[in-house]
Write a protein that holds these residues in place. Structure first.
Motif, mmCIF file in Angstrom:
data_model
loop_
_atom_site.group_PDB
_atom_site.id
_atom_site.type_symbol
_atom_site.label_atom_id
_atom_site.label_comp_id
_atom_site.label_asym_id
_atom_site.label_seq_id
_atom_site.Cartn_x
_atom_site.Cartn_y
_atom_site.Cartn_z
ATOM 1 N N LEU A 92 0.833 -1.206 0.000
ATOM 2 C CA LEU A 92 0.000 0.000 0.000
ATOM 3 C C LEU A 92 0.869 1.257 0.000
ATOM 4 O O LEU A 92 0.624 2.202 -0.756
ATOM 5 N N ALA A 93 1.898 1.277 0.846
ATOM 6 C CA ALA A 93 2.772 2.448 0.938
ATOM 7 C C ALA A 93 3.592 2.649 -0.331
ATOM 8 O O ALA A 93 4.073 3.759 -0.586
ATOM 9 N N SER A 94 3.735 1.605 -1.141
ATOM 10 C CA SER A 94 4.507 1.686 -2.375
ATOM 11 C C SER A 94 3.658 1.996 -3.601
ATOM 12 O O SER A 94 4.193 2.190 -4.702
ATOM 13 N N ASP A 95 2.346 2.032 -3.417
ATOM 14 C CA ASP A 95 1.422 2.246 -4.537
ATOM 15 C C ASP A 95 1.345 3.737 -4.878
ATOM 16 O O ASP A 95 0.818 4.526 -4.091
ATOM 17 N N PRO A 96 1.846 4.156 -6.031
ATOM 18 C CA PRO A 96 1.829 5.578 -6.376
ATOM 19 C C PRO A 96 0.427 6.129 -6.612
ATOM 20 O O PRO A 96 0.234 7.355 -6.597
ATOM 21 N N ALA A 97 -0.557 5.237 -6.792
ATOM 22 C CA ALA A 97 -1.925 5.681 -7.054
ATOM 23 C C ALA A 97 -2.840 5.492 -5.847
ATOM 24 O O ALA A 97 -4.066 5.582 -5.974
ATOM 25 N N LEU A 98 -2.264 5.249 -4.671
ATOM 26 C CA LEU A 98 -3.092 4.940 -3.503
ATOM 27 C C LEU A 98 -3.993 6.103 -3.106
ATOM 28 O O LEU A 98 -5.091 5.897 -2.593
#
Length: 295
Positions: free
Chosen positions: A248-254
């Motif tokens: 989740l923390a690595s998702d650029p579109a979160l």
């Protein structure tokens, strides 16, 4: 995704002594983050939970995984201690805070599966609100401004479940606390959206925590010998929710999903995360199947 996608990121995991919090902290360290590990159980003294795990041990495991682990003994129900924690983070990290994980709980001993709400001590339900809701409010209150100032960041509320339905069997106090965490994430998301800060909630499935292993009289190696059939079939280690947090923390579109309620099994579907043994436990599907079979 690189093997250390969170290199240089700064995280606070509130309630990282054991269970999901410890699993999250270790996985963040493995991903390269600097992790402030907080809680009441320390080598300086134990909390009323009375277990042997400490925040120092967790910090050492973060370092062993490849990150930077910093243990800070903090009672998250005490505003002055939480304020001091984030002042320290601000000073040591030059104002940077990328991730705040609210996982404070410490209420297992107050869950009464046998008696109704009005038949057990009122203190059981009130302590749950104190430790699992009030503490999260206090922690967010002092942590969020660091993110607002930089107009970026992620707050994750660790909870139980993905909706506002009653947590059957666990009691009124438990249901109110866990639903409250989901709503806290949604409410924070609403206020933080103009500042580019994301807030979500996240639940594990049937967590194979240290306390649950002890409850069933098994170990991390013999967990399939547990008397509970659901635990034997679909339980998950704390590493699974840790992998979910990293994904989740690595998702650029979160940010597009701010305010939503996530689960480890949803993260398995969306990000392909796996548990420590390579499996992908899916409590959502499993629970739906046993619920349908009992109708």
């Amino acid at each position: 995704m690189t093997t250390r996608p969170l290199q240089g990121r700064v995280a606070v995991v509130a309630g990282a002594t054991r269970g999901a919090g410890r699993g999250i902290a270790i996985k963040l360290g493995e991903a390269g983050a600097t992790v402030y590990v907080t809680g009441r159980s320390s080598r300086e003294g134990s909390s009323d939970v009375g277990r042997s795990e400490t925040i120092e041990e967790t910090a050492e495991l973060v370092a062993a995984a490849g990150g930077v682990g910093i243990a800070v003994r903090t009672d998250h129900t005490a505003p002055e201690q939480v304020e001091a924690l984030f002042r320290r983070v601000e000073k040591e990290q030059e104002g940077r805070l990328d991730l705040l994980v609210n996982d404070v709980w410490g209420c297992e001993q107050y869950i009464d599966f046998e008696r109704k709400f009005w038949e057990q001590p009122l203190s059981n339900a009130l302590i749950m609100q104190e430790r699992a809701v009030r503490s999260h409010l206090i922690t967010s209150y002092y942590g969020v401004p660091l993110m607002v100032a930089r107009r970026s960041g992620l707050v994750i509320e660790i909870t139980d479940g993905v909706d506002y339905s009653v947590r059957e069997g666990a009691g009124v106090g438990y249901s109110v606390a866990k639903v409250g965490n989901i709503h806290l994430a949604a409410a924070l998301a609403s206020e933080l959206k103009p500042y580019g800060v994301t807030a979500i909630s996240l639940t594990p499935g049937f967590l194979r925590s240290e306390q649950m292993l002890d409850h069933f009289g098994v170990t991390a190696e013999t967990w399939r010998d547990a008397p509970d059939p659901h635990f034997r079939v679909v339980s998950e280690t704390p590493a699974y929710i840790g992998a979910a947090v990293v994904a989740l923390a690595s998702d650029p579109a979160l940010f597009e999903k701010t305010g939503q309620a996530f689960s480890t099994w949803r993260c398995a579907d969306e990000y392909g995360i796996r548990d420590a043994d390579g499996s992908q436990p899916h409590w959502g599907n499993y629970y739906a199947s046993i619920r349908d079979n009992t109708k």
